[in-house]
Design a protein around this motif. Structure first.
Motif, short mmCIF file in Angstrom:
data_model
loop_
_atom_site.label_atom_id
_atom_site.label_comp_id
_atom_site.label_asym_id
_atom_site.label_seq_id
_atom_site.Cartn_x
_atom_site.Cartn_y
_atom_site.Cartn_z
N GLU A 65 2.13 1.70 -3.40
CA GLU A 65 1.04 1.68 -3.97
C GLU A 65 0.62 3.64 -4.17
O GLU A 65 0.02 4.36 -5.03
CB GLU A 65 -0.03 1.23 -4.04
CG GLU A 65 -1.13 1.37 -4.99
CD GLU A 65 -2.35 0.18 -5.70
OE1 GLU A 65 -3.04 -0.30 -6.00
OE2 GLU A 65 -2.15 -0.51 -3.66
N GLN A 66 0.46 4.01 -2.90
CA GLN A 66 0.21 5.37 -2.49
C GLN A 66 1.61 6.77 -3.49
O GLN A 66 1.43 7.36 -3.70
CB GLN A 66 0.40 5.79 -1.07
CG GLN A 66 -0.65 4.93 -0.04
CD GLN A 66 -0.62 5.52 0.62
OE1 GLN A 66 0.02 5.87 1.70
NE2 GLN A 66 -1.71 5.10 1.54
N GLU A 103 0.78 -1.00 -0.35
CA GLU A 103 -0.08 -0.04 -0.11
C GLU A 103 1.13 1.16 -0.11
O GLU A 103 0.55 1.73 -0.67
CB GLU A 103 -0.67 -0.13 1.28
CG GLU A 103 -1.74 1.11 1.21
CD GLU A 103 -2.85 0.95 2.73
OE1 GLU A 103 -3.67 1.84 2.89
OE2 GLU A 103 -2.60 -0.09 2.83
N ARG A 104 1.84 1.37 0.60
CA ARG A 104 2.98 2.41 0.68
C ARG A 104 3.27 2.99 -0.44
O ARG A 104 3.39 3.94 -1.14
CB ARG A 104 4.50 1.96 1.95
CG ARG A 104 5.22 3.36 2.47
CD ARG A 104 5.93 2.98 2.94
NE ARG A 104 6.82 4.53 3.24
CZ ARG A 104 8.20 4.31 4.10
NH1 ARG A 104 8.50 2.87 3.91
NH2 ARG A 104 8.63 5.71 3.59
N GLN A 164 2.25 5.58 -6.41
CA GLN A 164 1.44 5.96 -7.44
C GLN A 164 3.13 6.03 -8.88
O GLN A 164 2.74 6.98 -10.05
CB GLN A 164 0.71 7.83 -8.33
CG GLN A 164 -0.87 7.43 -7.38
CD GLN A 164 -1.06 8.81 -7.35
OE1 GLN A 164 -0.51 10.05 -7.69
NE2 GLN A 164 -2.68 9.03 -7.66
#
Length: 321
Positions: free
Chosen positions: A217-218, A214-215, A220
């Motif tokens: 993915e943030q 998630e980290r 981008q």
């Protein structure tokens, strides 16, 4: 041996023929004023790495940084051997990995516990790295390779506690090692972008893996550079597949731990493998992947190791109450 692949953004990929298999493990070369490579593979792959550098017209003496995402031997086992050919290079490693590169005895013992009699063929020799040639990068630390390219190191546990991922400002990509899994480029010719989690022993933690993903993915990112193997320019695929498959991996393990509570660890791992391979095989068949695809052999090998990691994790969870 094939010519290294130009991935754009001044990055080349050298195939290390890990396990004598193409498109299994790779070294990324960052062509900058401060020349850097990411991942070395195991020692038996170092001759392929050196040949790849030769094909790129790179003198190993010009390499400034050798970066390893984590210290598992399929990613970093060749560092000591390579360093002998790179007299001006420093090795960049996660804080929890430094002492194990300097003194690799525990690393070797851990790999022998997993790979047994295959260890020598896969990994030997594992040479220590002199401490004065080791650089630690903490979470958020950076490394400037040129005016246009700065690397940022991010602590990303889940696959291993000694794992960082590396954001590259120039390509806007992330070198993820094994954090978000393994990419199987063998399937691209069949029209499938396919990733599976890497849950090998003995520091696998599913919650941490999802948090690390998630980290990343943030951020981008525009592309992912996998340790195994290659570049994916559709990062969403990797994150979605991790979220899809990781719970299935753990659930398969939990079912076996209940149904075969008195079985040995080896028997449990074998049962988990059979459950996972059946599910993965059904998925690939539904995608019309032919049984002749070389990806199946690599996936079977990965799932054997993943199953051991899942059982190890669940056993520790039970023991900790």
């Amino acid at each position: 041996m094939k010519q290294p692949v130009d991935l754009g953004n001044r990055i080349s990929l050298i195939d290390l023929y890990d396990l004598k298999t193409p498109q299994r493990t790779g070294t990324y070369v960052l062509h900058e004023e401060e020349l850097a490579i990411i991942e070395t593979g195991p020692s038996p792959s170092v001759p392929y790495l050196l040949k790849g550098l030769e094909m790129l017209h790179i003198d190993p003496a010009d390499i400034r940084y050798i970066i390893v995402t984590h210290i598992h031997l399929d990613h970093a086992g060749g560092v000591g051997m390579l360093l002998e050919k790179c007299p001006n290079a420093l090795v960049v490693v996660h804080p929890k990995g430094k002492r194990h590169l300097a003194e690799p005895s525990r690393l070797i013992a851990g790999a022998k516990a997993v790979y047994g009699e295959k260890f020598d063929d896969l990994f030997s020799p594992v040479l220590p790295v002199p401490e004065e040639r080791l650089i630690v990068k903490e979470d958020g630390d950076t490394l400037k390779l040129s005016d246009e390219r700065t690397l940022t190191f991010l602590d990303t546990p889940g696959h291993a506690n000694h794992h960082f991922s590396i954001y590259d400002s120039f390509s806007r990509g992330v070198f993820t090692g094994d954090t978000i899994g393994v990419f199987y480029p063998q399937l691209l010719k069949d029209g499938l972008e396919y990733c599976l989690p890497s849950t090998s022993p003995n520091q696998f933690r599913p919650e941490a893996m999802l948090q690390s993903a998630e980290r990343l993915e943030q951020l981008q990112p525009e592309r992912i550079y996998f340790g195994h193997f290659g570049m994916l320019e559709n990062p969403r695929t990797a994150f979605e597949q991790l979220r899809f498959w990781l719970p299935k991996f753990v659930q398969a393990g939990e079912k076996v731990m209940v149904e075969q509570a008195n079985a040995s660890m080896q028997e449990k791992a074998k049962a988990v493998f059979q459950a996972l391979y059946q599910e993965v095989n059904a998925f690939l068949q539904a995608k019309n992947i032919p049984e002749t695809s070389e990806a199946y052999d690599i996936i079977r090998l990965d799932l054997h190791v993943c199953s051991m990691g899942i059982v190890d994790y669940l056993q520790k969870t039970i023991e900790q109450g």
